[in-house]
Design a protein around this motif. Sequence first.
Motif, PDB file in Angstrom:
ATOM      1  N   UNK A  59     -78.379 -20.532  30.541  1.00  0.00           N
ATOM      2  CA  UNK A  59     -77.811 -20.126  29.243  1.00  0.00           C
ATOM      3  C   UNK A  59     -77.984 -21.204  28.246  1.00  0.00           C
ATOM      4  N   UNK A  60     -78.451 -20.843  26.923  1.00  0.00           N
ATOM      5  CA  UNK A  60     -78.549 -22.166  25.843  1.00  0.00           C
ATOM      6  C   UNK A  60     -77.890 -21.693  24.848  1.00  0.00           C
ATOM      7  N   UNK A  61     -76.643 -22.078  24.711  1.00  0.00           N
ATOM      8  CA  UNK A  61     -75.651 -21.620  23.463  1.00  0.00           C
ATOM      9  C   UNK A  61     -75.047 -22.498  22.532  1.00  0.00           C
ATOM     10  N   UNK A  62     -74.684 -22.105  21.338  1.00  0.00           N
ATOM     11  CA  UNK A  62     -73.953 -22.792  20.387  1.00  0.00           C
ATOM     12  C   UNK A  62     -72.617 -22.213  20.257  1.00  0.00           C
ATOM     13  N   UNK A  75     -81.808 -17.233  29.560  1.00  0.00           N
ATOM     14  CA  UNK A  75     -83.092 -16.692  30.388  1.00  0.00           C
ATOM     15  C   UNK A  75     -82.980 -16.439  31.714  1.00  0.00           C
ATOM     16  N   UNK A  76     -83.316 -15.352  32.143  1.00  0.00           N
ATOM     17  CA  UNK A  76     -83.064 -15.043  33.610  1.00  0.00           C
ATOM     18  C   UNK A  76     -84.240 -15.004  34.410  1.00  0.00           C
ATOM     19  N   UNK A  77     -84.312 -15.517  35.660  1.00  0.00           N
ATOM     20  CA  UNK A  77     -85.201 -15.202  36.684  1.00  0.00           C
ATOM     21  C   UNK A  77     -84.786 -13.989  37.226  1.00  0.00           C
ATOM     22  N   UNK A  78     -86.020 -13.020  37.550  1.00  0.00           N
ATOM     23  CA  UNK A  78     -85.711 -11.801  37.889  1.00  0.00           C
ATOM     24  C   UNK A  78     -86.520 -11.403  39.347  1.00  0.00           C
ATOM     25  N   UNK A  79     -85.937 -10.590  40.036  1.00  0.00           N
ATOM     26  CA  UNK A  79     -86.858 -10.057  41.194  1.00  0.00           C
ATOM     27  C   UNK A  79     -87.287  -8.692  40.833  1.00  0.00           C
ATOM     28  N   UNK A  80     -88.483  -8.220  40.619  1.00  0.00           N
ATOM     29  CA  UNK A  80     -88.790  -6.986  40.376  1.00  0.00           C
ATOM     30  C   UNK A  80     -89.417  -6.387  41.553  1.00  0.00           C
ATOM     31  N   UNK A 183     -75.650 -14.471  41.076  1.00  0.00           N
ATOM     32  CA  UNK A 183     -76.803 -15.422  40.596  1.00  0.00           C
ATOM     33  C   UNK A 183     -76.045 -16.858  40.628  1.00  0.00           C
ATOM     34  N   UNK A 184     -77.274 -17.653  40.374  1.00  0.00           N
ATOM     35  CA  UNK A 184     -76.903 -18.983  40.132  1.00  0.00           C
ATOM     36  C   UNK A 184     -77.045 -19.553  38.676  1.00  0.00           C
ATOM     37  N   UNK A 185     -76.395 -20.582  38.135  1.00  0.00           N
ATOM     38  CA  UNK A 185     -76.590 -20.497  36.672  1.00  0.00           C
ATOM     39  C   UNK A 185     -76.580 -22.046  36.188  1.00  0.00           C
ATOM     40  N   UNK A 186     -77.238 -22.264  35.309  1.00  0.00           N
ATOM     41  CA  UNK A 186     -77.417 -23.778  34.382  1.00  0.00           C
ATOM     42  C   UNK A 186     -77.112 -23.136  33.098  1.00  0.00           C
ATOM     43  N   UNK A 187     -76.571 -24.183  32.330  1.00  0.00           N
ATOM     44  CA  UNK A 187     -75.930 -24.027  31.096  1.00  0.00           C
ATOM     45  C   UNK A 187     -76.314 -25.071  30.104  1.00  0.00           C
ATOM     46  N   UNK A 188     -76.643 -24.936  28.813  1.00  0.00           N
ATOM     47  CA  UNK A 188     -76.442 -26.152  27.757  1.00  0.00           C
ATOM     48  C   UNK A 188     -75.565 -25.355  26.838  1.00  0.00           C
ATOM     49  N   UNK A 189     -74.592 -26.201  26.439  1.00  0.00           N
ATOM     50  CA  UNK A 189     -73.548 -25.641  25.417  1.00  0.00           C
ATOM     51  C   UNK A 189     -73.281 -26.807  24.425  1.00  0.00           C
ATOM     52  N   UNK A 190     -73.280 -26.295  23.229  1.00  0.00           N
ATOM     53  CA  UNK A 190     -73.189 -27.357  22.253  1.00  0.00           C
ATOM     54  C   UNK A 190     -71.858 -26.617  21.469  1.00  0.00           C
ATOM     55  N   UNK A 191     -71.014 -27.778  21.377  1.00  0.00           N
ATOM     56  CA  UNK A 191     -69.654 -27.938  20.533  1.00  0.00           C
ATOM     57  C   UNK A 191     -69.419 -28.655  19.840  1.00  0.00           C
ATOM     58  N   UNK A 211     -71.078 -33.654  21.668  1.00  0.00           N
ATOM     59  CA  UNK A 211     -70.670 -32.272  21.880  1.00  0.00           C
ATOM     60  C   UNK A 211     -71.763 -31.680  22.693  1.00  0.00           C
ATOM     61  N   UNK A 212     -72.812 -32.078  23.333  1.00  0.00           N
ATOM     62  CA  UNK A 212     -73.586 -31.268  23.946  1.00  0.00           C
ATOM     63  C   UNK A 212     -73.446 -31.373  25.551  1.00  0.00           C
ATOM     64  N   UNK A 213     -73.056 -30.337  26.434  1.00  0.00           N
ATOM     65  CA  UNK A 213     -72.804 -30.357  27.808  1.00  0.00           C
ATOM     66  C   UNK A 213     -73.962 -29.527  28.348  1.00  0.00           C
ATOM     67  N   UNK A 214     -74.005 -30.120  29.686  1.00  0.00           N
ATOM     68  CA  UNK A 214     -74.994 -29.488  30.579  1.00  0.00           C
ATOM     69  C   UNK A 214     -74.127 -29.123  31.963  1.00  0.00           C
ATOM     70  N   UNK A 215     -74.533 -28.014  32.221  1.00  0.00           N
ATOM     71  CA  UNK A 215     -73.640 -27.436  33.497  1.00  0.00           C
ATOM     72  C   UNK A 215     -74.704 -26.728  34.656  1.00  0.00           C
TER      73      UNK A 215
END
Length: 626
Positions: A59-62, A75-80, A183-191, A211-215
């Motif tokens: 996830x990459x969000x403001x 953005x997702x990794x998928x299994x098709x 799912x597992x997740x990573x996120x970049x969040x700007x606040x 104000x940028x955080x990475x998870x």
Amino acid sequence: MLAPIKNHQMKNIFFILGCTILFLASCTNPKQEKSTSKYVEELHSYAQPNKAVITHLDLDIDVDFDQEIINGKATYKIENNNSLEIILDTKFLVIEKVQVDGKDTEFSLGEFDEHLGQPLEISIGKETKNITVYYSTTDKTEALLWLSPQQTTDKTHPFLFTQGWPIFTRTWIPIQDSPQIRITYNATVRVPSELMAVMSAENPKEKTSNGEYHFKMQQSISPYLIALAVGDIEFKAISKRTGIYAEKSMVEKVHYEFSDMEKMVSSAEKLYGKYDWEQFDVIVLPPSFPYGGMENPRLTFASPTLIAGDKSLTSLIAHELAHSWSGNLVTNATWDDFWLNEGFTVYFEIRIMEALYGKDRANMLALIFRQYLDEELKNFKDTPDETKLKLNLKGRNPDDAFNDIAYYKGYLFLRTLEETVGREKFDEFLKNYFQKHAFSTITTEKFIVYLNKNLLEKNEITFNTDEWIYTAGVPDNQSIIKSDKFENVEKTLKQFIENNNVSVDVTKDWTTQEWVHFVRNFPSDIEQKHLAMFDKAFDLTNSTNAYIAMVWYEQAINHDYHGNNVDAKIENFLINVGRRLYVSTIYKAYKRNNRVEDALTIYNKARPNYHSMTTNTIDDLLGFQK
Ligand code: BES
Ligand code: ZN
């Protein structure tokens, strides 16, 4: 014609098949559910995970407080599984574009359903491994609550929190929003740089300068457990792996209130196995948080109504902690199986409380829950299907069908089972159950098979499991819950009324639970003079304990008591507190006593402070016209 397969050949085939399955299972990371497993039909998601399923989210969000929207990309990794499309759930989102492996692809939004939202159908190739959705939220979002500085405790900065349970994550992230998907997740969040962001993930302990955080969330979770909170908050550790987040003026109080958290985690581990999420923190949110608590992994969200000053309401923290096993580790496959999350959690909660504070405290809690169950059974006397543990929520929003049955009938079922088989065997069974199903999902039917095999047949015990799970009401073999402390409270209450006098000596060591029991047990024909006597002696109207205040306000309304300026106090409580269970108890009392007009006058002022989970309930209750 093919020769018929003989019995021993059949056995060989099964043996080879079994070995293959075991081999395949051992290849996968034990922390991930096998994504090749077949998913059951799920009524509350458009996703078709058997065709194509997401396995990881980036996830990459403001977070834009001026416009009150979140925008960015997922953005997702998928299994098709050879599919030419993948379907995500969305509700009240604007989808700007979708890319497959970096190139724009076709997508369409299907018809809107008031509960489920819209399916987002994305064209993919058979080899597609990644998709990216560019999107933004709207003001119709149900998961997000944007609070002005005035609506926070410190009143200096705005605040935002999300509430994903049960099907609201799709209102802030396009996602396959079914509990059986992990799912597992990573996120970049700007606040804004004066605020800190925290998630149900590995969290920062201090603010960053920009104000940028990475998870990172490396343990797989169901989408309803993705959570975000943004505000002017601080962290304070309790132990190496536990700590609290709160607004500045609350940090010390919260830290004191929850200082037993490490002990809770270690006694939970002693009962049912290792805590699998590394860190256990709690964030206390502004008062409009709609629940007592929400078990977001690694970071429980909690209501400030728990901060009583004397650690007396911490069973709720034990409850959310218990979800780290029942719910987050072993997850209900569908919302019809919700009791598997909540019933086990209440059982576990009471066991943690017993381990930490002894049987008296545990029995008081259990008996309060037993009374809630009776009230709920009464509420549903004309619709008894609602009192089954296994639900049928077709066509309904699981939150609209939400009630206490899953919690307290589920609890009573497990307690009865424990008493039938003996605690030692039951504990061993539960420990194995959590271990065996860790990081996967389970249906009621799968649970029953497991129970029969590993507890009942093994010990040659017959038990009316089906009656408990599939029929209405409570079976006759239910365990009987007693509390000496509460019997004493009942006796004391009677004496005070008979003597027209109170003795403060008798009550001076009472816990919150005893006070709540005292107030809830007023006789239905209690006289005004006795209400006034209690209020004068114990200043119930001005109680700073939100639980005691709430049950007292309910009684004040029920018995038309207006002394001690209680009406203004009730109004103040309803305007400040947004915890659904508490405010709905009070609004229900107004309604029951033909005072809907009074309730609506207050509700008009209070409503802007509430989360949509609370307004949805109260709008219906009071017939509020939007
Ligand atoms: N999972 C629930 C939170 C929840 C409750 C979400 C209702 C949606 C609807 C949480 O674990 C919970 O059960 N909270 C209860 C407390 C519990 C001790 C009964 C609450 O918030 O009142
Ligand atoms: Zn719960």
